[in-house]
Each structure stands twice: as C-alpha cells, then as structure tokens.
Scaffold this motif. Sequence first.
Motif, PDB file in Angstrom:
ATOM      1  N   GLY A 239      19.704  73.489  32.072  1.00 14.14           N
ATOM      2  CA  GLY A 239      20.601  73.212  30.963  1.00 14.14           C
ATOM      3  C   GLY A 239      20.686  71.751  30.588  1.00 14.14           C
ATOM      4  N   ILE A 240      19.629  71.000  30.856  1.00 12.30           N
ATOM      5  CA  ILE A 240      19.622  69.574  30.548  1.00 12.30           C
ATOM      6  C   ILE A 240      19.057  69.368  29.145  1.00 12.30           C
ATOM      7  CG2 ILE A 240      18.683  67.325  31.186  1.00 12.30           C
ATOM      8  CD1 ILE A 240      18.529  68.337  34.063  1.00 12.30           C
ATOM      9  N   ILE A 241      19.865  68.781  28.275  1.00  9.10           N
ATOM     10  CA  ILE A 241      19.436  68.458  26.921  1.00  9.10           C
ATOM     11  C   ILE A 241      19.248  66.957  26.860  1.00  9.10           C
ATOM     12  CG2 ILE A 241      20.030  68.531  24.478  1.00  9.10           C
ATOM     13  CD1 ILE A 241      21.802  70.948  25.090  1.00  9.10           C
ATOM     14  N   SER A 242      18.009  66.533  26.691  1.00  6.07           N
ATOM     15  CA  SER A 242      17.692  65.111  26.766  1.00  6.07           C
ATOM     16  C   SER A 242      16.391  64.826  26.039  1.00  6.07           C
ATOM     17  CB  SER A 242      17.575  64.682  28.233  1.00  6.07           C
ATOM     18  OG  SER A 242      16.937  63.430  28.351  1.00  6.07           O
ATOM     19  N   PRO A 243      16.310  63.676  25.339  1.00  2.00           N
ATOM     20  CA  PRO A 243      15.044  63.297  24.698  1.00  2.00           C
ATOM     21  C   PRO A 243      13.995  62.823  25.701  1.00  2.00           C
ATOM     22  CG  PRO A 243      16.654  61.553  24.414  1.00  2.00           C
ATOM     23  CD  PRO A 243      17.381  62.695  25.065  1.00  2.00           C
ATOM     24  N   VAL A 244      14.411  62.629  26.944  1.00  2.00           N
ATOM     25  CA  VAL A 244      13.496  62.124  27.974  1.00  2.00           C
ATOM     26  C   VAL A 244      13.008  63.237  28.888  1.00  2.00           C
ATOM     27  CG1 VAL A 244      13.280  60.591  29.976  1.00  2.00           C
ATOM     28  CG2 VAL A 244      14.517  59.825  27.933  1.00  2.00           C
ATOM     29  N   ALA A 245      13.887  64.159  29.234  1.00  2.00           N
ATOM     30  CA  ALA A 245      13.557  65.220  30.198  1.00  2.00           C
ATOM     31  C   ALA A 245      12.317  65.988  29.760  1.00  2.00           C
ATOM     32  CB  ALA A 245      14.740  66.171  30.354  1.00  2.00           C
ATOM     33  N   GLY A 246      11.360  66.090  30.671  1.00  2.00           N
ATOM     34  CA  GLY A 246      10.137  66.826  30.412  1.00  2.00           C
ATOM     35  C   GLY A 246       9.059  66.046  29.698  1.00  2.00           C
ATOM     36  N   GLN A 247       9.348  64.835  29.250  1.00  2.00           N
ATOM     37  CA  GLN A 247       8.346  64.061  28.518  1.00  2.00           C
ATOM     38  C   GLN A 247       8.471  62.570  28.806  1.00  2.00           C
ATOM     39  OE1 GLN A 247       8.996  64.651  24.295  1.00  2.00           O
ATOM     40  NE2 GLN A 247      11.154  65.091  24.604  1.00  2.00           N
ATOM     41  N   ALA A 248       8.762  62.239  30.040  1.00  2.00           N
ATOM     42  CA  ALA A 248       8.934  60.832  30.420  1.00  2.00           C
ATOM     43  C   ALA A 248       7.605  60.093  30.413  1.00  2.00           C
ATOM     44  CB  ALA A 248       9.571  60.751  31.802  1.00  2.00           C
ATOM     45  N   ASP A 249       7.639  58.862  29.926  1.00  2.00           N
ATOM     46  CA  ASP A 249       6.493  57.961  29.992  1.00  2.00           C
ATOM     47  C   ASP A 249       6.586  57.046  31.205  1.00  2.00           C
ATOM     48  OD1 ASP A 249       5.338  58.705  27.385  1.00  2.00           O
ATOM     49  OD2 ASP A 249       7.130  57.737  26.567  1.00  2.00           O
ATOM     50  N   ILE A 250       7.805  56.753  31.636  1.00  2.52           N
ATOM     51  CA  ILE A 250       8.058  55.856  32.759  1.00  2.52           C
ATOM     52  C   ILE A 250       8.972  56.562  33.755  1.00  2.52           C
ATOM     53  CG2 ILE A 250       9.086  53.651  33.476  1.00  2.52           C
ATOM     54  CD1 ILE A 250       8.479  52.618  30.638  1.00  2.52           C
ATOM     55  N   LEU A 251       8.583  56.524  35.024  1.00  7.42           N
ATOM     56  CA  LEU A 251       9.420  57.069  36.096  1.00  7.42           C
ATOM     57  C   LEU A 251       9.952  55.893  36.906  1.00  7.42           C
ATOM     58  CD1 LEU A 251       7.070  59.970  37.301  1.00  7.42           C
ATOM     59  CD2 LEU A 251       8.946  60.100  35.645  1.00  7.42           C
ATOM     60  N   LEU A 252      11.247  55.668  36.822  1.00 10.20           N
ATOM     61  CA  LEU A 252      11.872  54.562  37.543  1.00 10.20           C
ATOM     62  C   LEU A 252      12.460  55.110  38.840  1.00 10.20           C
ATOM     63  CD1 LEU A 252      12.664  51.553  37.437  1.00 10.20           C
ATOM     64  CD2 LEU A 252      14.809  52.257  36.381  1.00 10.20           C
ATOM     65  N   VAL A 253      11.875  54.722  39.975  1.00  7.09           N
ATOM     66  CA  VAL A 253      12.285  55.261  41.271  1.00  7.09           C
ATOM     67  C   VAL A 253      13.359  54.381  41.912  1.00  7.09           C
ATOM     68  CG1 VAL A 253      10.075  56.383  41.664  1.00  7.09           C
ATOM     69  CG2 VAL A 253      10.418  54.036  42.440  1.00  7.09           C
ATOM     70  N   PRO A 254      14.136  54.924  42.856  1.00  6.33           N
ATOM     71  CA  PRO A 254      15.247  54.165  43.443  1.00  6.33           C
ATOM     72  C   PRO A 254      14.811  52.990  44.309  1.00  6.33           C
ATOM     73  CG  PRO A 254      15.558  56.534  43.769  1.00  6.33           C
ATOM     74  CD  PRO A 254      14.168  56.343  43.276  1.00  6.33           C
ATOM     75  N   ASP A 255      13.695  53.138  45.045  1.00  8.75           N
ATOM     76  CA  ASP A 255      13.280  52.083  45.969  1.00  8.75           C
ATOM     77  C   ASP A 255      11.794  52.202  46.256  1.00  8.75           C
ATOM     78  OD1 ASP A 255      12.954  54.103  48.009  1.00  8.75           O
ATOM     79  OD2 ASP A 255      15.111  53.993  48.380  1.00  8.75           O
ATOM     80  N   ILE A 256      11.279  51.281  47.050  1.00 12.82           N
ATOM     81  CA  ILE A 256       9.840  51.234  47.295  1.00 12.82           C
ATOM     82  C   ILE A 256       9.352  52.436  48.114  1.00 12.82           C
ATOM     83  CG2 ILE A 256       9.911  49.899  49.454  1.00 12.82           C
ATOM     84  CD1 ILE A 256       7.523  48.266  48.311  1.00 12.82           C
TER      85      ILE A 256
ATOM     86  N   ILE B 152       2.374  52.676  23.806  1.00 12.86           N
ATOM     87  CA  ILE B 152       3.487  53.626  23.704  1.00 12.86           C
ATOM     88  C   ILE B 152       4.609  52.919  22.948  1.00 12.86           C
ATOM     89  CG2 ILE B 152       5.073  55.128  24.970  1.00 12.86           C
ATOM     90  CD1 ILE B 152       3.164  54.963  27.354  1.00 12.86           C
ATOM     91  N   GLU B 153       4.830  53.295  21.722  1.00 14.28           N
ATOM     92  CA  GLU B 153       5.721  52.534  20.839  1.00 14.28           C
ATOM     93  C   GLU B 153       7.162  52.504  21.344  1.00 14.28           C
ATOM     94  OE1 GLU B 153       7.057  52.393  16.107  1.00 14.28           O
ATOM     95  OE2 GLU B 153       5.437  53.709  16.788  1.00 14.28           O
ATOM     96  N   THR B 154       7.687  53.673  21.692  1.00 13.88           N
ATOM     97  CA  THR B 154       9.061  53.753  22.212  1.00 13.88           C
ATOM     98  C   THR B 154       9.021  54.558  23.511  1.00 13.88           C
ATOM     99  OG1 THR B 154       9.910  53.754  19.941  1.00 13.88           O
ATOM    100  CG2 THR B 154      11.465  54.346  21.692  1.00 13.88           C
ATOM    101  N   PRO B 155       8.819  53.911  24.634  1.00 16.12           N
ATOM    102  CA  PRO B 155       8.671  54.624  25.907  1.00 16.12           C
ATOM    103  C   PRO B 155       9.949  55.368  26.296  1.00 16.12           C
ATOM    104  CG  PRO B 155       7.980  52.315  26.076  1.00 16.12           C
ATOM    105  CD  PRO B 155       8.698  52.451  24.784  1.00 16.12           C
ATOM    106  N   LYS B 156       9.766  56.526  26.875  1.00 15.17           N
ATOM    107  CA  LYS B 156      10.880  57.307  27.409  1.00 15.17           C
ATOM    108  C   LYS B 156      10.956  57.058  28.919  1.00 15.17           C
ATOM    109  CE  LYS B 156      10.611  60.986  23.931  1.00 15.17           C
ATOM    110  NZ  LYS B 156       9.526  60.401  23.129  1.00 15.17           N
ATOM    111  N   VAL B 157      12.097  56.587  29.378  1.00 13.68           N
ATOM    112  CA  VAL B 157      12.271  56.178  30.775  1.00 13.68           C
ATOM    113  C   VAL B 157      13.158  57.184  31.499  1.00 13.68           C
ATOM    114  CG1 VAL B 157      13.000  54.332  32.325  1.00 13.68           C
ATOM    115  CG2 VAL B 157      12.110  53.774  30.043  1.00 13.68           C
ATOM    116  N   ALA B 158      12.616  57.823  32.524  1.00 13.14           N
ATOM    117  CA  ALA B 158      13.394  58.722  33.379  1.00 13.14           C
ATOM    118  C   ALA B 158      13.793  57.971  34.637  1.00 13.14           C
ATOM    119  CB  ALA B 158      12.579  59.963  33.739  1.00 13.14           C
ATOM    120  N   ILE B 159      15.086  57.855  34.871  1.00 15.42           N
ATOM    121  CA  ILE B 159      15.590  57.162  36.054  1.00 15.42           C
ATOM    122  C   ILE B 159      15.821  58.221  37.136  1.00 15.42           C
ATOM    123  CG2 ILE B 159      17.332  55.574  36.926  1.00 15.42           C
ATOM    124  CD1 ILE B 159      17.904  54.962  33.885  1.00 15.42           C
ATOM    125  N   LEU B 160      14.989  58.194  38.155  1.00 16.72           N
ATOM    126  CA  LEU B 160      14.934  59.281  39.116  1.00 16.72           C
ATOM    127  C   LEU B 160      15.990  59.182  40.213  1.00 16.72           C
ATOM    128  CD1 LEU B 160      11.088  59.754  39.659  1.00 16.72           C
ATOM    129  CD2 LEU B 160      12.591  60.828  37.962  1.00 16.72           C
TER     130      LEU B 160
END
Length: 222
Positions: free
Chosen positions: A86-103, A26-34
């Motif tokens: 109404g979220i305009i984002s290059p990541v929303a809906g196409q995330a490669d990485i989901l970063l969760v808050p905790d274990i 994945i050349e440029t991963p999209k990271v969604a911080i949840l």
Amino acid sequence: INIFPNLECKVDICQNAIDLAQTLGIETPKVAILSAVETINPGIPSTLDAAALCKMADRGQITGGILDGPLAFDNAINSDAARTKGIISPVAGQADILLVPDIEAGNMLAKNLSFLANADAAGIVLGARVPIILTSRADSVRTRMASCAASESCTTPGSGPSSRMEPASTYGTFEVTSACMIPLRITPARTAPSMEPTARTRLIARICSPWPPSVGCPVLLM
C-alpha cells in the motif's frame, strides 16, 4: 569514507549522488532511502534519518532529485512489492539511487548485486576535489574500466564537506594504468583547484574507454 554516517554526512552523500546521476544523464534522479521498514520507528535510527532527509529535500536543502524513505529494499526496486504494502510513492519501484544506512549495508548490498545478480559495477569516491577510483580486490577488469569511465564524469568539485575545506598543498591523486585499472601508488600533485579538469582526469586514467553501452542506465548505490 563514511563508515557510519550521521544525518549531516547523509545530506552530502545524497546530494553528491544526485549530482553524479545527473552527470550520467538522469535528469531528475529518484532517491530511495533504505531501512528495514517503511514506517518511522524511533528504535531504528535509519528511519528517523530518512524522514529528516525527505523533509530537508522539501525545504530545498537537498536539490535536484525526488526523495522518499524510509523504504525497504523490495519496495525501492519492485513496484509490485510497494503496491502490495500500500505504498504510494513516485520513488517506490523505480529508484535510481539507493541510499543505504551505513557501509556494512552498502558493502553487502553491492556485492550481492555483483555476485548474485551479475550487475556491472563502478567504484568511485564522491565529494573530493579530484576523481577517486575505489574498487574491490575481487573486481573484474570490466568493473575497473567502468570505474575509470565514471570518474571521468566527475571532474568538478563535489558538494560534500571536503569541497568546502581550504585547499591543501599535500593532496595526492591515485594514478592508474590502462593495463589493470587499479591504484598503483600515490604521487604528489599540485593543489587540485589549480589543475585543469582534463589534467585531473588524465591522472586517474591514462586510457579511459566510454561508459560501456551494455551497462545502460546505472542504479547508484551510495
């Protein structure tokens, strides 16, 4: 393993995830911080961390990926949900990485994906000098083999805190067999930086199959 990572830990977790995604193609991963919401809320610490991580990426403190957050899970993986809110984002809906808050959030989300959505999984620990496979006792043989295949891609030192520490002479590595693909015992190892990458990988998996073609492009859950 970070049970409740602070902002500093999340920076390293995010960078390690981006590095792994690039290794997997994945050349440029999209990271969604949840988080639970999409707006900054001082009462929800994970939203504050998400905002800080995005700004740190803007300033070059996190590189190689596109970050956005906070994002709720539905907005991170579903473009229609993001559009409705109404979220305009290059990541929303196409995330490669989901970063969760905790274990806790990560464990529940990963097992929901595996057992409710029949997702293929691979369990590895990033940030160490050698690949570390970490799977659940309930994981299938397919998952264990995928974990070995993923670990073979991670033979270079991570960018997390552990890679900045001085080499330790007491390091051990997990040794697995091709029969069950689970850690059997800890064996003494030479100082990791002095080992060839192929030798380090061989300690992890005696026989390692390629990444299963049917898995396709993975979504990384960190």
